[in-house]
Design a protein around this motif. Structure first.
Motif, PDB file in Angstrom:
ATOM      1  N   ARG A  58       8.925  -6.152   8.533  1.00  0.00           N
ATOM      2  CA  ARG A  58       9.251  -5.452   7.278  1.00  0.00           C
ATOM      3  C   ARG A  58       9.233  -6.411   6.092  1.00  0.00           C
ATOM      4  O   ARG A  58       8.730  -6.079   5.018  1.00  0.00           O
ATOM      5  CB  ARG A  58      10.618  -4.767   7.391  1.00  0.00           C
ATOM      6  N   ALA A  59       9.770  -7.631   6.283  1.00  0.00           N
ATOM      7  CA  ALA A  59       9.743  -8.608   5.187  1.00  0.00           C
ATOM      8  C   ALA A  59       8.291  -8.963   4.841  1.00  0.00           C
ATOM      9  O   ALA A  59       7.927  -9.080   3.665  1.00  0.00           O
ATOM     10  CB  ALA A  59      10.532  -9.851   5.577  1.00  0.00           C
ATOM     11  N   LEU A  60       7.454  -9.101   5.873  1.00  0.00           N
ATOM     12  CA  LEU A  60       6.049  -9.419   5.623  1.00  0.00           C
ATOM     13  C   LEU A  60       5.341  -8.270   4.894  1.00  0.00           C
ATOM     14  O   LEU A  60       4.483  -8.512   4.044  1.00  0.00           O
ATOM     15  CB  LEU A  60       5.320  -9.728   6.939  1.00  0.00           C
ATOM     16  N   ASP A  61       5.700  -7.036   5.233  1.00  0.00           N
ATOM     17  CA  ASP A  61       5.099  -5.899   4.523  1.00  0.00           C
ATOM     18  C   ASP A  61       5.349  -6.009   3.025  1.00  0.00           C
ATOM     19  O   ASP A  61       4.451  -5.818   2.213  1.00  0.00           O
ATOM     20  CB  ASP A  61       5.692  -4.580   5.033  1.00  0.00           C
ATOM     21  N   ARG A  62       6.612  -6.345   2.689  1.00  0.00           N
ATOM     22  CA  ARG A  62       6.936  -6.452   1.254  1.00  0.00           C
ATOM     23  C   ARG A  62       6.229  -7.654   0.629  1.00  0.00           C
ATOM     24  O   ARG A  62       5.706  -7.577  -0.467  1.00  0.00           O
ATOM     25  CB  ARG A  62       8.456  -6.559   1.066  1.00  0.00           C
ATOM     26  N   TYR A  63       6.218  -8.770   1.366  1.00  0.00           N
ATOM     27  CA  TYR A  63       5.543  -9.968   0.856  1.00  0.00           C
ATOM     28  C   TYR A  63       4.050  -9.701   0.645  1.00  0.00           C
ATOM     29  O   TYR A  63       3.478 -10.051  -0.392  1.00  0.00           O
ATOM     30  CB  TYR A  63       5.754 -11.127   1.841  1.00  0.00           C
ATOM     31  N   LEU A  64       3.409  -9.063   1.619  1.00  0.00           N
ATOM     32  CA  LEU A  64       1.960  -8.835   1.504  1.00  0.00           C
ATOM     33  C   LEU A  64       1.651  -7.816   0.402  1.00  0.00           C
ATOM     34  O   LEU A  64       0.609  -7.913  -0.261  1.00  0.00           O
ATOM     35  CB  LEU A  64       1.373  -8.388   2.850  1.00  0.00           C
ATOM     36  N   ALA A  65       2.567  -6.879   0.170  1.00  0.00           N
ATOM     37  CA  ALA A  65       2.372  -5.945  -0.954  1.00  0.00           C
ATOM     38  C   ALA A  65       2.421  -6.730  -2.265  1.00  0.00           C
ATOM     39  O   ALA A  65       1.641  -6.464  -3.196  1.00  0.00           O
ATOM     40  CB  ALA A  65       3.445  -4.858  -0.935  1.00  0.00           C
ATOM     41  N   PHE A  66       3.299  -7.727  -2.335  1.00  0.00           N
ATOM     42  CA  PHE A  66       3.383  -8.584  -3.518  1.00  0.00           C
ATOM     43  C   PHE A  66       2.076  -9.365  -3.708  1.00  0.00           C
ATOM     44  O   PHE A  66       1.529  -9.434  -4.813  1.00  0.00           O
ATOM     45  CB  PHE A  66       4.571  -9.543  -3.370  1.00  0.00           C
ATOM     46  N   VAL A  67       1.576  -9.942  -2.618  1.00  0.00           N
ATOM     47  CA  VAL A  67       0.319 -10.698  -2.679  1.00  0.00           C
ATOM     48  C   VAL A  67      -0.819  -9.783  -3.152  1.00  0.00           C
ATOM     49  O   VAL A  67      -1.623 -10.143  -4.010  1.00  0.00           O
ATOM     50  CB  VAL A  67      -0.032 -11.291  -1.291  1.00  0.00           C
TER      51      VAL A  67
END
Lengths: 241, 241
Positions: A95-104
């Motif tokens: 879930r944290a990666l989902d948010r991070y990758l959306a930011f990227v």
């Protein structure tokens, strides 16, 4: 956009509102081109205000605006890492990666310019902002792993994986955002598991963390599938011949 | 050192010898402090020559000297990667890492200044030199893996590991070169194996490469021990409950 921006410009904004309006405009410009191609005129135009007004809020000019925009992006990024300490660790990380990758995804060009460090306005202050985000990411991960005073090896494993995630993000942007983001996320989670498991072979602290973490996973989680995939490969190689 | 240097200065050197003498002096200065603390006077003094002489060879001044020194360090670094295509892959990787880590050890401060990208003289040209070294490392690894046209995932795995090695080198320097270099090398090799094996779960190309590579390892190689260590951990977690 221009007419919207002009309308906004003629509204009376509070100092805070104005500042955040300028930061938003700057962030969106810095997000889509390398910093050396962003001008104060461009920021003023995007925000629908005059150049002197931009200078009034950011008397240090482009450098100050860049640092403020970077700081605001860093805060946004750090918010991605917040995740309740609940359920299998691979789910939390996913879930944290989902948010991070959306930011990227949202900040693509600006994100790579920033991380590539090739920017003309890079200074030790901007590097410190980026390092701060990395440190925050490492702290979040270690706290989910239930570790307060990590030894060198565990710390190195976590920091290496964070750097690897940055590299993967840059490659992903270079490759026109292929593979699809969900696959990339699963793959990064699996790489994390792999690095930790390999680290466990030499380091009792990591081994304890891995044992705990794996015990929270159910065999239906992706990590179960991963393990079932790799066991036959490893079993063959590990068997004395 | 000073008297040695002065003696050298009064010998008649060919243009090539002089150039390489200046580069050596510059490299050793850049290697031990961040570029912003290196001056042309310092280089002239270390080489035992006059400042105008340094300018005659490097009319672009410090920036040109820095780039030339960086290029010469990059060439030295790329030579670390050459390794005969013979024997278990983990042994080959271990030997290349030994040379690479010796380089990191020798050039410590300069190495971190370079990779941290915080240098005041960093430009897109210097970034390109550093990226070239990364690309060369990836090509060497892929060629040892017997892959000429790697797919996205395999390429990403290799590039992620290279970035992770850089991160580990910087952390290692930060931690006063702990753990000992041999342990660090083995650990990096194991992380490489782990990343490849995890990648194999989703990518048939990586799976084929891993199968081939593991078949060349004997159970006495460190990778055999690694696998025997992690199998029990994984076996427990992979078993349906």
């Amino acid at each position: 956009m221009t007419s919207d921006a002009s309308t906004r410009a003629y509204r009376r904004l509070s100092v805070e509102e104005r500042r955040s309006q300028l930061l938003d405009a700057a962030l969106s410009l810095f997000a889509h081109r390398p910093p050396e191609e962003v001008s104060l005129d461009g920021v003023a135009e995007a925000a629908g205000v005059s150049r002197p007004l931009v200078y009034r809020y950011f008397p240090g000019g482009k450098q100050q605006l860049y640092e403020a925009a970077l700081r605001s992006a860093a805060e946004e990024l750090e918010q991605c890492f917040s995740e309740p300490a609940d359920g299998p660790l691979t789910r939390r990380l996913g879930r944290a990666l989902d948010r991070y990758l959306a930011f990227v995804d949202r900040h693509d060009t600006g994100f790579s310019a920033l991380l590539r460090g090739g920017s003309v306005v890079e200074t030790s202050r901007t590097s410190a902002i980026v390092d701060g985000v990395r440190r925050a990411a490492a702290e979040h991960i270690l706290s989910h792993l239930g570790v307060t005073e990590p030894g060198t090896r565990l710390r190195m494993t976590v920091r290496m994986w964070i750097t690897a995630v940055e590299a993967a993000s840059l490659i992903w942007l270079d490759e026109d955002k292929q593979p699809p983001v969900d696959e990339l996320r699963d793959w990064l989670v699996e790489q994390f598991v792999a690095c930790l498991v390999a680290g466990a072979a030499r380091d009792p602290e990591t081994a304890a963390v891995v044992r705990d973490a794996l015990a929270r996973e159910s065999p239906e989680e992706p990590v179960g599938a991963l393990i079932r995939h790799v066991l036959p490969l490893l079993g063959e190689a590990g068997r004395p011949r």
